[in-house]
Design an enzyme around this catalytic site. Structure first.
Site, PDB file in Angstrom:
ATOM      1  N   CYS A 128      35.913  48.543  47.423  1.00 25.23           N
ATOM      2  CA  CYS A 128      37.278  48.925  47.065  1.00 25.23           C
ATOM      3  C   CYS A 128      37.471  50.371  47.507  1.00 25.23           C
ATOM      4  CB  CYS A 128      37.479  48.814  45.555  1.00 25.23           C
ATOM      5  SG  CYS A 128      39.192  49.093  45.064  1.00 25.23           S
ATOM      6  N   CYS A 186      39.404  52.662  45.876  1.00 22.58           N
ATOM      7  CA  CYS A 186      39.882  53.612  44.861  1.00 22.58           C
ATOM      8  C   CYS A 186      38.884  54.713  44.506  1.00 22.58           C
ATOM      9  CB  CYS A 186      40.355  52.895  43.603  1.00 22.58           C
ATOM     10  SG  CYS A 186      39.041  52.092  42.690  1.00 22.58           S
ATOM     11  N   CYS A 192      43.812  51.610  45.396  1.00 27.95           N
ATOM     12  CA  CYS A 192      42.785  50.725  45.958  1.00 27.95           C
ATOM     13  C   CYS A 192      43.011  50.388  47.426  1.00 27.95           C
ATOM     14  CB  CYS A 192      42.700  49.440  45.130  1.00 27.95           C
ATOM     15  SG  CYS A 192      42.271  49.772  43.409  1.00 27.95           S
ATOM     16  N   LYS A 210      41.684  39.572  38.747  1.00 29.73           N
ATOM     17  CA  LYS A 210      41.489  40.896  38.166  1.00 29.73           C
ATOM     18  C   LYS A 210      42.840  41.390  37.645  1.00 29.73           C
ATOM     19  CE  LYS A 210      40.010  45.591  39.223  1.00 29.73           C
ATOM     20  NZ  LYS A 210      39.419  46.484  40.209  1.00 29.73           N
ATOM     21  N   ARG A 254      37.427  54.594  34.833  1.00 27.25           N
ATOM     22  CA  ARG A 254      38.159  55.497  35.737  1.00 27.25           C
ATOM     23  C   ARG A 254      37.743  56.938  35.508  1.00 27.25           C
ATOM     24  NH1 ARG A 254      43.992  52.362  35.677  1.00 27.25           N
ATOM     25  NH2 ARG A 254      43.133  50.438  36.566  1.00 27.25           N
ATOM     26  N   ARG A 305      48.400  50.356  38.826  1.00 30.35           N
ATOM     27  CA  ARG A 305      47.920  49.303  39.716  1.00 30.35           C
ATOM     28  C   ARG A 305      48.671  47.976  39.510  1.00 30.35           C
ATOM     29  NH1 ARG A 305      43.832  52.440  41.295  1.00 30.35           N
ATOM     30  NH2 ARG A 305      41.944  52.806  40.085  1.00 30.35           N
ATOM     31  N   GLU A 334      45.094  32.545  42.433  1.00 33.15           N
ATOM     32  CA  GLU A 334      44.289  33.612  43.054  1.00 33.15           C
ATOM     33  C   GLU A 334      42.899  33.089  43.418  1.00 33.15           C
ATOM     34  OE1 GLU A 334      44.625  36.578  44.117  1.00 33.15           O
ATOM     35  OE2 GLU A 334      46.256  37.611  43.092  1.00 33.15           O
ATOM     36  N   LYS A 362      38.214  39.224  35.321  1.00 30.29           N
ATOM     37  CA  LYS A 362      38.014  40.577  34.814  1.00 30.29           C
ATOM     38  C   LYS A 362      39.298  41.090  34.192  1.00 30.29           C
ATOM     39  CE  LYS A 362      37.140  45.170  36.433  1.00 30.29           C
ATOM     40  NZ  LYS A 362      36.974  46.038  37.554  1.00 30.29           N
ATOM     41  N   SER A 380      34.368  48.349  31.001  1.00 31.60           N
ATOM     42  CA  SER A 380      34.026  49.599  30.327  1.00 31.60           C
ATOM     43  C   SER A 380      34.678  49.730  28.949  1.00 31.60           C
ATOM     44  CB  SER A 380      34.410  50.783  31.217  1.00 31.60           C
ATOM     45  OG  SER A 380      35.789  50.734  31.556  1.00 31.60           O
ATOM     46  N   TYR A 425      27.501  46.427  30.973  1.00 31.44           N
ATOM     47  CA  TYR A 425      26.763  47.689  30.830  1.00 31.44           C
ATOM     48  C   TYR A 425      25.627  47.544  29.823  1.00 31.44           C
ATOM     49  CZ  TYR A 425      30.777  49.187  33.449  1.00 31.44           C
ATOM     50  OH  TYR A 425      31.729  49.286  34.436  1.00 31.44           O
TER      51      TYR A 425
END
Ligand code: PBG
Length: 325
Positions: A113, A115, A123, A195, A205, A217, A233, A248, A274, A313
């Site tokens: 990506c 971004c 992006c 997404k 971010r 976005r 999609e 996501k 996150s 994570y």
């Protein structure tokens, strides 16, 4: 119903969903420098690593059972076209080479990506728009060749899988064609197919310094209320050659994971993002939640909804918890 709930031994043999270390993909941030482990304030327990400490971190988590990582690059410099993102010796290609040398059996996936590499934080490449309310928009078709170039740089460095997360239309086809024409027909694509334009990406971010400098976005990522659109999609990406697809975020989109699982037979990944991680960390720090139990409950829910792979994570911690369970 209570007869089978009496004992841990009975509960264990009738359990319908089981987490396994191979379910997890650990997202990691790599930056320039040496000997650096720069803690991310908004994501307790996560750091930005230089290549050498990244290798050490992956060796540690590999011993715990983590078999796959997803790399995000934090480049030394950014510009309007995100050039550092497709430099052959950029931060991600260098990290991939070092990881594949040290841990050949670790599956190294790279995020594709712009971004993280653009100074404006969008992006894709920006175009001036005429006569519309917004002054700038992301130029879909001028972005595609740059994403293809980035994917090639990652594949040439030895990435096992490339994962486009930009949400441009047609990028899976463009990346597939570029990989095939340069001898990488065997490099799979994990597409961030569904997404959403989610507020749960806030801590990321901050970690990657990739917040858009203006606007948001919503012009390219999906609108959160939509699920039929997610199916469209995914269908497009599978038809363009995606080998695996992603939903996501994960936790607020379990219905989307379930719908995707019911319709498609490709492996489905879900990204426990996150914000979903940091919320639990914050509540645990305040003493309001038991992190281990809540994290395992969340990961189990994502798998129960139908995900085959979970980007999280918590990957190394969860592997440790499963061992000691
Ligand atoms: C961007 C990208 C984002 C995340 C993964 N890839 C952020 C965004 O779309 O703004 C978010 C991951 C997370 O929140 O954990 N290419």
């Amino acid at each position: 119903m209570r007869r089978l709930r009496q004992l841990p031994t009975l509960r264990n043999i009738v359990r319908e969903t089981r987490l396994h270390p191979a379910d997890f993909i650990h997202p990691l941030f790599v930056r320039p420098g040496r000997g650096i482990r720069d803690p991310i304030a908004s994501m307790p327990g996560q750091s930005r690593f230089s290549v050498d400490t990244l290798v050490k971190e992956c060796e540690r988590s590999f011993r715990l059972g983590v078999r796959s990582v997803l790399l995000f690059g934090i480049p030394p410099d950014k510009d309007s076209l995100g050039k550092s993102g497709y430099a052959k010796n950029g931060i991600v290609p260098r990290a991939v080479r070092a990881l594949k040398r040290a841990l050949p059996d670790l599956v190294v996936i790279t995020d594709v990506c712009l971004c993280e590499y653009t100074d404006h934080g969008h992006c894709g490449v920006l175009e001036k728009t005429k006569g519309r309310r917004k002054k700038y928009a992301v130029d879909n078709d001028r972005t595609l060749p740059l994403l293809a170039k980035m994917s090639l740089a990652h594949a040439e460095a030895g990435a096992d899988v490339v994962a486009p997360s930009d949400m441009m239309d047609g990028r899976v086809g463009a990346i597939r064609a570029a990989l095939d024409s340069r001898g990488f027909s065997q490099t799979p694509i994990l597409s961030y197919a569904a997404k959403y334009a989610s507020a749960f990406y806030g801590p990321f971010r901050d970690a990657a310094g990739s917040a858009p400098q203006f606007g948001d976005r919503t012009g390219y990522q999906m609108d959160p209320p939509n699920v039929r659109e997610a199916i469209r999609e995914i269908e497009l990406d599978v038809n363009e050659g995606a080998d695996m697809v992603m939903v996501k975020p994960a936790l607020a989109y379990l219905d989307v994971i379930r719908a995707a699982r019911a319709r498609f037979d490709v492996p489905i990944a879900a990204y426990n993002v996150s914000g979903e991680y940091s919320m639990v960390k914050a509540a645990a720090r305040a003493g309001w939640l038991d992190e281990r139990r809540v994290a395992l409950e969340i990961l189990t829910a994502i798998k129960r909804a139908g995900a085959n792979l979970i980007l999280t994570y918590w990957a190394p911690d969860a592997c440790g918890w499963l061992h000691s369970a």
